[in-house]
Design an enzyme around this catalytic site. Sequence first.
Site, mmCIF file in Angstrom:
data_model
loop_
_atom_site.group_PDB
_atom_site.id
_atom_site.type_symbol
_atom_site.label_atom_id
_atom_site.label_comp_id
_atom_site.label_asym_id
_atom_site.label_seq_id
_atom_site.Cartn_x
_atom_site.Cartn_y
_atom_site.Cartn_z
ATOM 1 N N ARG A 55 6.981 6.475 -8.928
ATOM 2 C CA ARG A 55 7.566 5.601 -7.906
ATOM 3 C C ARG A 55 6.509 4.529 -7.386
ATOM 4 O O ARG A 55 5.222 4.772 -7.340
ATOM 5 C CB ARG A 55 8.105 6.000 -6.509
ATOM 6 C CG ARG A 55 7.051 7.175 -5.754
ATOM 7 C CD ARG A 55 6.709 6.329 -4.612
ATOM 8 N NE ARG A 55 5.585 7.078 -3.877
ATOM 9 C CZ ARG A 55 4.218 6.863 -4.005
ATOM 10 N NH1 ARG A 55 3.763 5.813 -4.980
ATOM 11 N NH2 ARG A 55 3.458 7.364 -3.386
ATOM 12 N N GLU A 61 4.098 2.625 4.708
ATOM 13 C CA GLU A 61 3.079 3.467 4.227
ATOM 14 C C GLU A 61 2.496 4.331 5.416
ATOM 15 O O GLU A 61 2.198 3.861 6.660
ATOM 16 C CB GLU A 61 1.871 2.454 3.975
ATOM 17 C CG GLU A 61 1.277 3.053 2.576
ATOM 18 C CD GLU A 61 2.315 3.112 1.489
ATOM 19 O OE1 GLU A 61 2.778 4.299 1.105
ATOM 20 O OE2 GLU A 61 2.549 2.285 0.635
ATOM 21 N N HIS A 62 2.432 5.522 5.092
ATOM 22 C CA HIS A 62 1.837 6.732 5.883
ATOM 23 C C HIS A 62 2.901 7.043 7.059
ATOM 24 O O HIS A 62 2.057 7.245 8.273
ATOM 25 C CB HIS A 62 0.154 6.391 6.354
ATOM 26 C CG HIS A 62 -0.661 6.284 5.197
ATOM 27 N ND1 HIS A 62 -1.211 7.570 4.771
ATOM 28 C CD2 HIS A 62 -1.377 5.560 4.352
ATOM 29 C CE1 HIS A 62 -2.038 7.657 3.861
ATOM 30 N NE2 HIS A 62 -2.158 6.233 3.687
ATOM 31 N N SER A 164 2.539 8.422 -7.979
ATOM 32 C CA SER A 164 3.184 9.797 -8.033
ATOM 33 C C SER A 164 3.437 10.345 -9.397
ATOM 34 O O SER A 164 4.576 10.865 -9.664
ATOM 35 C CB SER A 164 4.579 9.469 -7.388
ATOM 36 O OG SER A 164 4.419 9.629 -5.860
ATOM 37 N N SER A 165 2.394 10.249 -10.369
ATOM 38 C CA SER A 165 2.531 11.264 -11.636
ATOM 39 C C SER A 165 2.781 12.557 -11.110
ATOM 40 O O SER A 165 3.407 13.339 -11.965
ATOM 41 C CB SER A 165 1.434 11.014 -12.378
ATOM 42 O OG SER A 165 0.121 11.200 -11.755
ATOM 43 N N ASP A 211 7.356 10.841 -2.156
ATOM 44 C CA ASP A 211 7.663 10.613 -3.556
ATOM 45 C C ASP A 211 8.609 11.202 -4.350
ATOM 46 O O ASP A 211 9.192 10.854 -5.208
ATOM 47 C CB ASP A 211 6.152 11.168 -4.158
ATOM 48 C CG ASP A 211 4.951 10.581 -3.295
ATOM 49 O OD1 ASP A 211 5.252 9.405 -2.706
ATOM 50 O OD2 ASP A 211 3.930 11.151 -3.377
ATOM 51 N N TYR A 267 -7.041 11.209 3.962
ATOM 52 C CA TYR A 267 -5.726 11.366 4.240
ATOM 53 C C TYR A 267 -5.423 12.375 5.257
ATOM 54 O O TYR A 267 -4.740 12.234 5.984
ATOM 55 C CB TYR A 267 -5.098 11.851 2.752
ATOM 56 C CG TYR A 267 -3.676 11.913 2.879
ATOM 57 C CD1 TYR A 267 -2.805 10.751 2.510
ATOM 58 C CD2 TYR A 267 -3.085 13.144 3.142
ATOM 59 C CE1 TYR A 267 -1.641 10.848 2.480
ATOM 60 C CE2 TYR A 267 -1.580 13.046 3.158
ATOM 61 C CZ TYR A 267 -0.943 11.816 2.932
ATOM 62 O OH TYR A 267 0.533 12.017 2.915
HETATM 63 P P1 NG1 Z 1 0.027 9.190 -2.865
HETATM 64 O O1 NG1 Z 1 -1.255 9.592 -2.669
HETATM 65 O O2 NG1 Z 1 0.324 7.858 -3.232
HETATM 66 O O3 NG1 Z 1 0.854 10.163 -3.830
HETATM 67 C C1 NG1 Z 1 0.733 10.051 -0.178
HETATM 68 C C2 NG1 Z 1 1.613 10.933 0.188
HETATM 69 C C3 NG1 Z 1 2.916 10.498 0.631
HETATM 70 C C4 NG1 Z 1 2.785 9.522 1.596
HETATM 71 C C5 NG1 Z 1 1.637 8.185 1.112
HETATM 72 C C6 NG1 Z 1 1.407 7.168 1.997
HETATM 73 C C7 NG1 Z 1 1.061 12.900 -1.279
HETATM 74 C C8 NG1 Z 1 1.659 13.779 -2.419
HETATM 75 N N1 NG1 Z 1 1.867 11.866 -1.086
HETATM 76 O O4 NG1 Z 1 1.076 9.360 -1.492
HETATM 77 O O5 NG1 Z 1 3.874 11.425 0.970
HETATM 78 O O6 NG1 Z 1 2.233 9.863 2.992
HETATM 79 O O7 NG1 Z 1 0.536 9.054 0.604
HETATM 80 O O8 NG1 Z 1 2.599 6.572 2.547
HETATM 81 O O9 NG1 Z 1 0.449 13.554 -0.412
HETATM 82 MG MG MG Z 2 0.639 12.434 -5.898
#
Ligand code: NG1
Ligand code: MG
Length: 514
Positions: A55, A61-62, A164-165, A211, A267
């Site tokens: 995705r 975001e966040h 989101s792999s 995701d 994070y």
């Molecule tokens: P990423 O790191 O791109 O998979 C993470 C979080 C999401 C969301 C975004 C920021 C995980 C698996 N995913 O995405 O839920 O918080 O950061 O919008 O931690």
């Molecule tokens: Mg991820």
Amino acid sequence: MTAPVDLPLVTVDALDKVYPADRVAAQGVRWNNLAESFTKQYGYKPAFIVRAPGRVNLIGEHIDHALFGVVPMAIIPDVIIAVGPRKDTTEIRAANVDSKYSSTAFTPDYATESVVDIDTRSLQWHSYVKAALLGYTRHPHSQGSSIGADLLYDGTVPAGSGLSSSAAMVISSLLALLVSNARTDGLTKGELVKMSMGAEGNVGVNTGGMDQAASVISTAAAALYVQFFPSLEGEPVPIPSTDPAFSFVIANTLVTSDKATTAKFNYNLRVVETLAGAALLAKKLGLRYTPQDKVSYREIVSQLAGSEHELTGAGVNASDKTSGLRQAFKKTLAAIEEHLGSADIREGLTEEELTSVLGLSKQDFANTYLNLAVEPIGGKYRVYIRAKHILEEALRVLDFRKAIESKAGGDLPKLLGDIMNASQASCRDQFMCSCKEIDEITALALEHGALGSRLTGAGWGGSTVSLVPAAIVPQFIADIKKRYSKYNGLSDDVLDQAIFATLPSSGACVHPLV
Ligand code: NG1
Ligand code: MG
């Protein structure tokens, strides 16, 4: 009409239900090759293929952790698995068409609590297969165990790129197990989202849900509005394909942000700053709240909107579509300005100051908020600017949807682009999740004709998404390939994986092979 989350899982007979028309032929070759490779690898034909896409997040975001709605979109890159269920064994064999991922075989021990060993300190591609197996067996739908299965994976979502792999791996693996064990009857998409969130927790990630929802619930030709509060809902957000035509171009910075080593100052720290800020605001506002309970900014919005419910409870009728919501967001922003923007808090609080204003002992603070270790930047929790980002970004999500619904015609790309640019500025300056490579690509993108450009996913590396008028997409991609410093000297193949235009694709599905 049935809500998307309540729909059953999708079975598809033809690939034109999965991919945009111009991609079907090439994907058909890929799917056939996968089935043939399976037969060569395991000596018999696979029974079915499952798919789960990666995705891109367009806006929001966040903020999924704070339970605000977001607008991601499933992309064409995906994970497909050819599957052969095996009733004669409980062994799971997993291989990957990409030779850099070595094959694995394991026999789950259903008599033990752990079932399979997952080394969360050193994740391998098959850790996600195991995480899915664990998520599956712990779900009441599974009756606690699985029959054996042979799996052959083909993934096109670049790993560690913010696309989101991991969700695509976990969801496709879960689907493989659910179908192998004939456990899909009565299973809804919403259930699969929750199951996959739980499963991803098994690799040590405290995931927010965006995701998984995007990968499962998305429909073709539309982005997806995902609401988390008071319950998980998904609603298609159609992206106009013509008049005016525009594309979303994904460009990977090629910087991987390794959550395992950096989360304590990015994070996970942001999650703590968000939760602690919300608790402090709830306290200052005199809302019903006990400091030992976590509260989200989305719940505070509902309280300020006058909803009758407990702060940590659900069930309130506060759909994100109601017009009153925008007012309540603004009211919350004003409260943030007044209570968290005051001179003593604005620049951040040390742990001593934070625990003292929350009225919590150091131990209670640690028990509630520090289940994952964090290192505040300069020793200070920056609750004010994080809160401002979250509420403003949540408002931008409403604006983004409103722009699309308003059928703004020729003005739409500019409207959406402006919102994306404002999001990037806030991610960079307030949530502080950008990095110099993201800043470089987003600036180049605007210089070369994008109307909006921002980071997508967690940031600190990973990918960017740019809104680009369709007519200039090939030139735009060529320009960025030439100018972004980290693309220097890379082969065409690598570059084509790093920067590409993507269309919305549909969510996870099962394709029986007869
Ligand atoms: P990423 O790191 O791109 O998979 C993470 C979080 C999401 C969301 C975004 C920021 C995980 C698996 N995913 O995405 O839920 O918080 O950061 O919008 O931690
Ligand atoms: Mg991820």
